[in-house]
Design a protein around this motif. Sequence first.
Motif, PDB file in Angstrom:
ATOM      1  N   VAL A   1     143.493 115.028   9.376  1.00  0.00           N
ATOM      2  CA  VAL A   1     142.139 115.137   8.826  1.00  0.00           C
ATOM      3  C   VAL A   1     141.538 116.503   9.145  1.00  0.00           C
ATOM      4  N   ILE A   2     141.706 116.949  10.394  1.00  0.00           N
ATOM      5  CA  ILE A   2     141.174 118.252  10.805  1.00  0.00           C
ATOM      6  C   ILE A   2     141.883 119.374  10.056  1.00  0.00           C
ATOM      7  N   ALA A   3     143.216 119.314  10.004  1.00  0.00           N
ATOM      8  CA  ALA A   3     143.993 120.373   9.352  1.00  0.00           C
ATOM      9  C   ALA A   3     143.631 120.499   7.881  1.00  0.00           C
ATOM     10  N   GLY A   4     143.413 119.370   7.211  1.00  0.00           N
ATOM     11  CA  GLY A   4     143.055 119.409   5.798  1.00  0.00           C
ATOM     12  C   GLY A   4     141.746 120.136   5.558  1.00  0.00           C
ATOM     13  N   GLN A   5     140.754 119.842   6.403  1.00  0.00           N
ATOM     14  CA  GLN A   5     139.447 120.488   6.231  1.00  0.00           C
ATOM     15  C   GLN A   5     139.512 121.976   6.552  1.00  0.00           C
ATOM     16  N   VAL A   6     140.282 122.323   7.595  1.00  0.00           N
ATOM     17  CA  VAL A   6     140.406 123.733   7.953  1.00  0.00           C
ATOM     18  C   VAL A   6     141.127 124.498   6.849  1.00  0.00           C
TER      19      VAL A   6
ATOM     20  N   LYS B   1     148.136 126.051  10.805  1.00  0.00           N
ATOM     21  CA  LYS B   1     148.684 125.072  11.757  1.00  0.00           C
ATOM     22  C   LYS B   1     147.624 124.772  12.817  1.00  0.00           C
ATOM     23  N   VAL B   2     147.192 123.518  12.871  1.00  0.00           N
ATOM     24  CA  VAL B   2     146.274 123.041  13.907  1.00  0.00           C
ATOM     25  C   VAL B   2     147.122 122.474  15.048  1.00  0.00           C
TER      26      VAL B   2
ATOM     27  N   LEU C   1     154.843 114.029  24.413  1.00  0.00           N
ATOM     28  CA  LEU C   1     155.471 115.292  24.791  1.00  0.00           C
ATOM     29  C   LEU C   1     155.161 116.380  23.770  1.00  0.00           C
ATOM     30  N   GLU C   2     155.134 116.023  22.502  1.00  0.00           N
ATOM     31  CA  GLU C   2     154.706 116.958  21.468  1.00  0.00           C
ATOM     32  C   GLU C   2     153.216 116.736  21.227  1.00  0.00           C
ATOM     33  N   PRO C   3     152.382 117.704  21.580  1.00  0.00           N
ATOM     34  CA  PRO C   3     150.941 117.515  21.336  1.00  0.00           C
ATOM     35  C   PRO C   3     150.667 117.307  19.849  1.00  0.00           C
ATOM     36  N   GLN C   4     149.496 116.791  19.556  1.00  0.00           N
ATOM     37  CA  GLN C   4     149.129 116.543  18.156  1.00  0.00           C
ATOM     38  C   GLN C   4     149.069 117.861  17.391  1.00  0.00           C
ATOM     39  N   ASN C   5     149.584 117.829  16.178  1.00  0.00           N
ATOM     40  CA  ASN C   5     149.603 119.043  15.375  1.00  0.00           C
ATOM     41  C   ASN C   5     149.728 118.681  13.907  1.00  0.00           C
ATOM     42  N   CYS C   6     149.356 119.598  13.051  1.00  0.00           N
ATOM     43  CA  CYS C   6     149.521 119.416  11.615  1.00  0.00           C
ATOM     44  C   CYS C   6     149.355 120.772  10.944  1.00  0.00           C
ATOM     45  N   THR C   7     150.168 121.025   9.938  1.00  0.00           N
ATOM     46  CA  THR C   7     150.064 122.249   9.160  1.00  0.00           C
ATOM     47  C   THR C   7     149.637 121.882   7.742  1.00  0.00           C
TER      48      THR C   7
ATOM     49  N   GLY D   1     143.281 123.687  -5.838  1.00  0.00           N
ATOM     50  CA  GLY D   1     142.717 122.347  -5.808  1.00  0.00           C
ATOM     51  C   GLY D   1     143.621 121.286  -5.221  1.00  0.00           C
ATOM     52  N   LYS D   2     144.774 121.701  -4.685  1.00  0.00           N
ATOM     53  CA  LYS D   2     145.729 120.761  -4.116  1.00  0.00           C
ATOM     54  C   LYS D   2     145.924 121.054  -2.627  1.00  0.00           C
ATOM     55  N   LEU D   3     146.266 120.009  -1.874  1.00  0.00           N
ATOM     56  CA  LEU D   3     146.470 120.149  -0.434  1.00  0.00           C
ATOM     57  C   LEU D   3     147.894 119.724  -0.088  1.00  0.00           C
ATOM     58  N   GLU D   4     148.625 120.627   0.549  1.00  0.00           N
ATOM     59  CA  GLU D   4     149.990 120.336   0.978  1.00  0.00           C
ATOM     60  C   GLU D   4     150.005 120.265   2.501  1.00  0.00           C
ATOM     61  N   ILE D   5     150.641 119.214   3.025  1.00  0.00           N
ATOM     62  CA  ILE D   5     150.553 118.925   4.456  1.00  0.00           C
ATOM     63  C   ILE D   5     151.940 118.698   5.034  1.00  0.00           C
ATOM     64  N   TRP D   6     152.154 119.225   6.256  1.00  0.00           N
ATOM     65  CA  TRP D   6     153.362 118.963   7.032  1.00  0.00           C
ATOM     66  C   TRP D   6     152.895 118.245   8.303  1.00  0.00           C
ATOM     67  N   ALA D   7     153.242 116.959   8.446  1.00  0.00           N
ATOM     68  CA  ALA D   7     152.605 116.158   9.496  1.00  0.00           C
ATOM     69  C   ALA D   7     153.584 115.229  10.210  1.00  0.00           C
ATOM     70  N   PRO D   8     153.509 115.155  11.534  1.00  0.00           N
ATOM     71  CA  PRO D   8     154.261 114.160  12.308  1.00  0.00           C
ATOM     72  C   PRO D   8     153.461 112.863  12.411  1.00  0.00           C
TER      73      PRO D   8
END
Length: 720
Positions: A409-414, A424-425, A347-353, A359-366
């Motif tokens: 993986v996609i959100a991190g590269q973007v 937000k992807v 119901l919730e499509p795939q997403n990640c912010t 030099g650091k990556l911060e991610i909000w992920a389901p």
Amino acid sequence: MSDQLTLSRRSFIAASLAGGTALTLDASVVLAAATATAPADVLNVFVRINADNTVTIGAKNPEIGQGVKVMLPMLIAEEMDIAWEQVRIEQTDANEKIYGVQTAGGSTATPRNWLPMRQVGAAARAMLVSAAAKKWGVDPASLTTARGAVIQPSSGKSLTYASLARAAAAETPPDLAKVQLKDEKTFTIIGKSKPGVDVPKIVKGEPLYGIDTSLPGMVHAAIVKCPSHGGTVASFDDAAAKAIPGVLGVVAVNSGFVPQGKSDTVVVIADSWWKASKAREKLAVKWDDAAVTGFSTAKYEADAAKIVDNAPQASLFKVGDPDATLAKAAKVVKADYEYPFLAHASLEPQNCTAMFQNGKLEIWAPSQAPAGGREETAKLCGLNADDLTIHLTRIGGGFGRRLMNDYMVIAGQVAKAMPGKPVKVLYDRTDDFRHDFYRPAGWHRFTAGLDANGALIALKDHFVTFGADGKPIRAAQMAPSEFPAPIVPNVDLGASYMATNLATGWLRAPTSNAMSFVWQSFMDEVAEVAGLDLPEFMRRTLGAPREIPGERVKFHTGRARGVIDAVCKSAGWQGRKKGRGFGFYFSHLGYFAEIVDLSMKDGNIQIDKVWVAGDIGAHVINPINALNQAQGCVIDGIGQALVGQKIVQENGAITAENFGDFALMRIDAAPREIVVEFVKTDFPPTGLGEPALPPVIPALANAIYSLTGKRHRRLPLEMI
């Protein structure tokens, strides 16, 4: 279980002491730091005692609707000896170096954490008692606890946990393996129903899920992936897309499905998702996909029909001499069964912010498996895994889909391509259906032999599915211990594998959701030839109560018999009856038997009632959630079996675009009533996210046969 969580004393006190007296919150502690107006003391990485004597407990595992965000804190709170109304729950970040395994999959949260989380709570309690004993100058053994206070029975004196927290944090943490746990007879929280902590926000529609993530200055990204799975970007022209006002950039990335160094996804970044989505229509992408366009549903079916006629390529399990036994059997039963590819239809499509800076990556992920996402994302972004911070959000459905981290993986590269900006992807519904990790299809050719007394004496199965190099691909396995193989004297289970370009993955009750249908439906056929109903045939086949060794876990015939007897008693089963079907399955350490009652109305079949009996051990930790999980599994399982639940592939690509192409369970098709009973046995408690799902599928198929006389040997089922 062998992979049960083990917490070290070091991780237990990751909130460390400076100079042995003052509590210091280090960066590894995710629970919010105390504020000037609401001071708090972090006793360990899971527990923060607040000034008002409430206790904030960290829920470490991802929450996807299985209730773990309440269940794990219940275990800690029970052993801390606090009242549930004192508990406040916060989701921790993803950091397995601190919290241990953090996954939502395989119904493993309960067996992994049953003892460790109780030990965390008991250790916190022991530190509080020790602090009180020193304050009063008494023996800790002379003190008791209740409702967040340490009590001295001889004097009636008491101290709240809040008043002791600072001193308790200075205590040497006890050995978690030796800490004294409560007598299970004294439980006041475990075994009592506790509502979901997120329910009020869900009902009000407040931000909670990954898709709700909103950060200052956030930009948005929409994706374009090769229609044929496995195809890569040959070239693309983004001039027209970039000419649209608000479009900030276009970048080609690797979703993790193709070899490193290749790209299979083109991402458009804009100041709104709608602009990004419209701009991607202007992209001109040439795909390198010649090697993956030849795959189709029609070809799989044609190839499987030929392969199943030949000898299996691989042997999964063999004992005795099934061919010789079948040649002499009193009766022989043969049948072919099959099931299709399925999508998760989240119901919730795939997403990640994600945000990359300094030099650091911060991610909000389901994510259901954030540790895997951390490793994959770090690798493709050229970072160290420790350079990633992952904030876990609640997950909006798709049991199993979020074990795969392509969106992360996609959100991190973007984000790395747009430093300093949160990105937000978001997949749209078509992206989600066409680029899922699908439950693999499968074909089975069964042969069973019965002796003159109707006993099962020989069994063969040629299983055709997908694989490479003589091995099944992800989620296409069949266990050699598939019931009833381990308790039949002559067995030959073999498998053959076909190639596919599709990404495959685990769907709720992985492998079991398919195997239950084919095995228990075929067993119903065998039982009928033996002149028995399926429950009685199962009882005779199971034999005396005993443990049977398995590939990873043991199977207990007595526990299987217990749930069969319980559900038959609950439903008043008295043999074969028109419109009634039975199914049993053991999966994810849970034993479940289910009965489905159907009736015909206006030429259509309707599901009137489902009875469920399950054995998940000695304790049902949260009864209201256990009921919800069992009932939800039943509805989910019926949904997997219904007409419309089938993924079709043409020219290497999936044809489904939206829910109109992949029918979901509707309220008028759901059972009018689902009755659930738990059979408690003297075994450690196990999980409930999945094991109640598999049996309902064969029970439904067997009920349709008993109502209509038509045996369904392929999914989806026809409910007319």
